[in-house]
Design a protein around this motif. Structure first.
Motif, mmCIF file in Angstrom:
data_model
loop_
_atom_site.group_PDB
_atom_site.id
_atom_site.type_symbol
_atom_site.label_atom_id
_atom_site.label_comp_id
_atom_site.label_asym_id
_atom_site.label_seq_id
_atom_site.Cartn_x
_atom_site.Cartn_y
_atom_site.Cartn_z
ATOM 1 N N THR A 154 -23.128 8.504 26.778
ATOM 2 C CA THR A 154 -22.123 7.668 27.439
ATOM 3 C C THR A 154 -21.907 8.151 28.873
ATOM 4 O OG1 THR A 154 -20.275 9.074 26.778
ATOM 5 C CG2 THR A 154 -20.916 7.282 25.256
ATOM 6 N N LEU A 155 -21.343 7.267 29.677
ATOM 7 C CA LEU A 155 -20.989 7.629 31.045
ATOM 8 C C LEU A 155 -19.946 8.743 31.033
ATOM 9 C CD1 LEU A 155 -21.920 6.563 33.808
ATOM 10 C CD2 LEU A 155 -19.866 5.161 33.856
ATOM 11 N N THR A 156 -19.067 8.706 30.049
ATOM 12 C CA THR A 156 -18.038 9.739 29.913
ATOM 13 C C THR A 156 -18.673 11.105 29.687
ATOM 14 O OG1 THR A 156 -16.485 8.134 29.014
ATOM 15 C CG2 THR A 156 -16.007 10.453 28.596
ATOM 16 N N ARG A 157 -19.655 11.161 28.797
ATOM 17 C CA ARG A 157 -20.332 12.437 28.517
ATOM 18 C C ARG A 157 -21.093 12.931 29.734
ATOM 19 N NH1 ARG A 157 -20.215 17.269 27.096
ATOM 20 N NH2 ARG A 157 -22.112 18.126 26.197
ATOM 21 N N LEU A 158 -21.768 12.017 30.433
ATOM 22 C CA LEU A 158 -22.491 12.412 31.642
ATOM 23 C C LEU A 158 -21.518 12.963 32.675
ATOM 24 C CD1 LEU A 158 -25.180 12.570 33.178
ATOM 25 C CD2 LEU A 158 -24.706 10.254 34.023
ATOM 26 N N SER A 159 -20.367 12.318 32.802
ATOM 27 C CA SER A 159 -19.337 12.780 33.732
ATOM 28 C C SER A 159 -18.920 14.214 33.414
ATOM 29 C CB SER A 159 -18.124 11.846 33.648
ATOM 30 O OG SER A 159 -17.047 12.342 34.387
ATOM 31 N N GLU A 160 -18.740 14.509 32.125
ATOM 32 C CA GLU A 160 -18.381 15.865 31.701
ATOM 33 C C GLU A 160 -19.475 16.864 32.035
ATOM 34 O OE1 GLU A 160 -17.823 15.195 27.552
ATOM 35 O OE2 GLU A 160 -15.819 14.337 27.794
ATOM 36 N N VAL A 190 -21.902 16.700 34.373
ATOM 37 C CA VAL A 190 -22.241 16.903 35.782
ATOM 38 C C VAL A 190 -21.031 17.175 36.677
ATOM 39 C CG1 VAL A 190 -24.363 15.569 35.597
ATOM 40 C CG2 VAL A 190 -22.295 14.436 36.363
ATOM 41 N N GLY A 191 -19.814 16.989 36.154
ATOM 42 C CA GLY A 191 -18.629 17.262 36.955
ATOM 43 C C GLY A 191 -18.379 16.224 38.037
ATOM 44 N N VAL A 192 -18.756 14.983 37.760
ATOM 45 C CA VAL A 192 -18.521 13.869 38.681
ATOM 46 C C VAL A 192 -17.655 12.860 37.942
ATOM 47 C CG1 VAL A 192 -19.640 11.997 39.961
ATOM 48 C CG2 VAL A 192 -20.717 14.245 39.872
ATOM 49 N N SER A 193 -16.700 12.274 38.641
ATOM 50 C CA SER A 193 -15.790 11.339 37.983
ATOM 51 C C SER A 193 -16.527 10.122 37.430
ATOM 52 C CB SER A 193 -14.696 10.878 38.954
ATOM 53 O OG SER A 193 -15.234 9.965 39.892
ATOM 54 N N THR A 212 -25.472 16.407 43.391
ATOM 55 C CA THR A 212 -25.095 15.455 42.352
ATOM 56 C C THR A 212 -26.336 14.830 41.738
ATOM 57 O OG1 THR A 212 -23.007 14.963 43.475
ATOM 58 C CG2 THR A 212 -23.787 13.340 41.869
ATOM 59 N N LEU A 213 -27.263 14.449 42.576
ATOM 60 C CA LEU A 213 -28.518 13.864 42.107
ATOM 61 C C LEU A 213 -29.254 14.840 41.189
ATOM 62 C CD1 LEU A 213 -30.300 11.351 42.425
ATOM 63 C CD2 LEU A 213 -31.283 12.416 44.446
ATOM 64 N N SER A 214 -29.306 16.080 41.601
ATOM 65 C CA SER A 214 -29.966 17.110 40.802
ATOM 66 C C SER A 214 -29.257 17.320 39.466
ATOM 67 C CB SER A 214 -30.001 18.416 41.597
ATOM 68 O OG SER A 214 -30.623 19.429 40.857
ATOM 69 N N ALA A 215 -27.931 17.338 39.479
ATOM 70 C CA ALA A 215 -27.161 17.541 38.244
ATOM 71 C C ALA A 215 -27.356 16.380 37.271
ATOM 72 C CB ALA A 215 -25.677 17.714 38.578
ATOM 73 N N ILE A 216 -27.380 15.157 37.790
ATOM 74 C CA ILE A 216 -27.603 13.984 36.935
ATOM 75 C C ILE A 216 -28.993 14.047 36.322
ATOM 76 C CG2 ILE A 216 -27.925 11.473 36.948
ATOM 77 C CD1 ILE A 216 -25.673 11.367 39.090
ATOM 78 N N CYS A 217 -29.987 14.349 37.136
ATOM 79 C CA CYS A 217 -31.362 14.429 36.624
ATOM 80 C C CYS A 217 -31.512 15.548 35.590
ATOM 81 C CB CYS A 217 -32.352 14.620 37.772
ATOM 82 S SG CYS A 217 -32.547 13.133 38.782
ATOM 83 N N ARG A 218 -30.838 16.655 35.817
ATOM 84 C CA ARG A 218 -30.883 17.764 34.858
ATOM 85 C C ARG A 218 -30.242 17.343 33.532
ATOM 86 N NH1 ARG A 218 -29.870 21.234 38.409
ATOM 87 N NH2 ARG A 218 -27.607 21.093 38.352
ATOM 88 N N ALA A 219 -29.094 16.685 33.603
ATOM 89 C CA ALA A 219 -28.376 16.261 32.394
ATOM 90 C C ALA A 219 -29.157 15.205 31.618
ATOM 91 C CB ALA A 219 -26.997 15.729 32.767
ATOM 92 N N LEU A 220 -29.883 14.346 32.336
ATOM 93 C CA LEU A 220 -30.641 13.271 31.682
ATOM 94 C C LEU A 220 -32.098 13.647 31.445
ATOM 95 C CD1 LEU A 220 -29.248 10.178 33.622
ATOM 96 C CD2 LEU A 220 -28.651 10.942 31.313
ATOM 97 N N ASP A 221 -32.474 14.849 31.855
ATOM 98 C CA ASP A 221 -33.853 15.324 31.717
ATOM 99 C C ASP A 221 -34.839 14.290 32.291
ATOM 100 O OD1 ASP A 221 -35.922 17.061 31.057
ATOM 101 O OD2 ASP A 221 -36.176 16.182 29.060
ATOM 102 N N CYS A 222 -34.595 13.951 33.557
ATOM 103 C CA CYS A 222 -35.450 12.969 34.221
ATOM 104 C C CYS A 222 -35.714 13.425 35.654
ATOM 105 C CB CYS A 222 -34.784 11.593 34.221
ATOM 106 S SG CYS A 222 -33.315 11.462 35.277
ATOM 107 N N SER A 223 -36.576 12.704 36.330
ATOM 108 C CA SER A 223 -36.838 12.989 37.740
ATOM 109 C C SER A 223 -36.054 12.003 38.593
ATOM 110 C CB SER A 223 -38.331 12.884 38.038
ATOM 111 O OG SER A 223 -38.742 11.536 37.951
#
Length: 77
Positions: free
Chosen positions: A27-33, A35-38, A57-68
């Motif tokens: 969920t977007l909520t879990r991703l927010s938790e 990566v620390g972005v609202s 932020t881009l790096s944190a999102i990619c790390r959390a989603l295991d993507c490039s």
């Protein structure tokens, strides 16, 4: 057209955040938790309304989603 008006148009970049979240059952909520972005800021990105994104932020999102970055952001022009 002024530079400000040009900035209001499509950027030619699409954020695939919705698709990546769905593929991962996240969920977007879990991703927010993670990566620390609202949620609001992630929603702006998800809906292609973001004007800029920090590399951290881009790096944190990619790390959390295991993507490039190329999995997340794609050209549409």
């Amino acid at each position: 057209m002024s530079p400000a008006e040009a900035d209001d148009g499509p950027s030619g970049v699409h954020c695939r955040l919705d698709e990546l979240l769905a593929e991962r059952g996240m969920t977007l909520t879990r991703l927010s938790e993670l990566v620390g972005v609202s949620i609001v800021n992630l929603s702006v990105l998800k809906n292609d309304r973001a004007r800029a994104i920090r590399y951290s932020t881009l790096s944190a999102i990619c790390r959390a989603l295991d993507c490039s970055v190329g999995d997340l952001l794609v050209r549409t022009d």
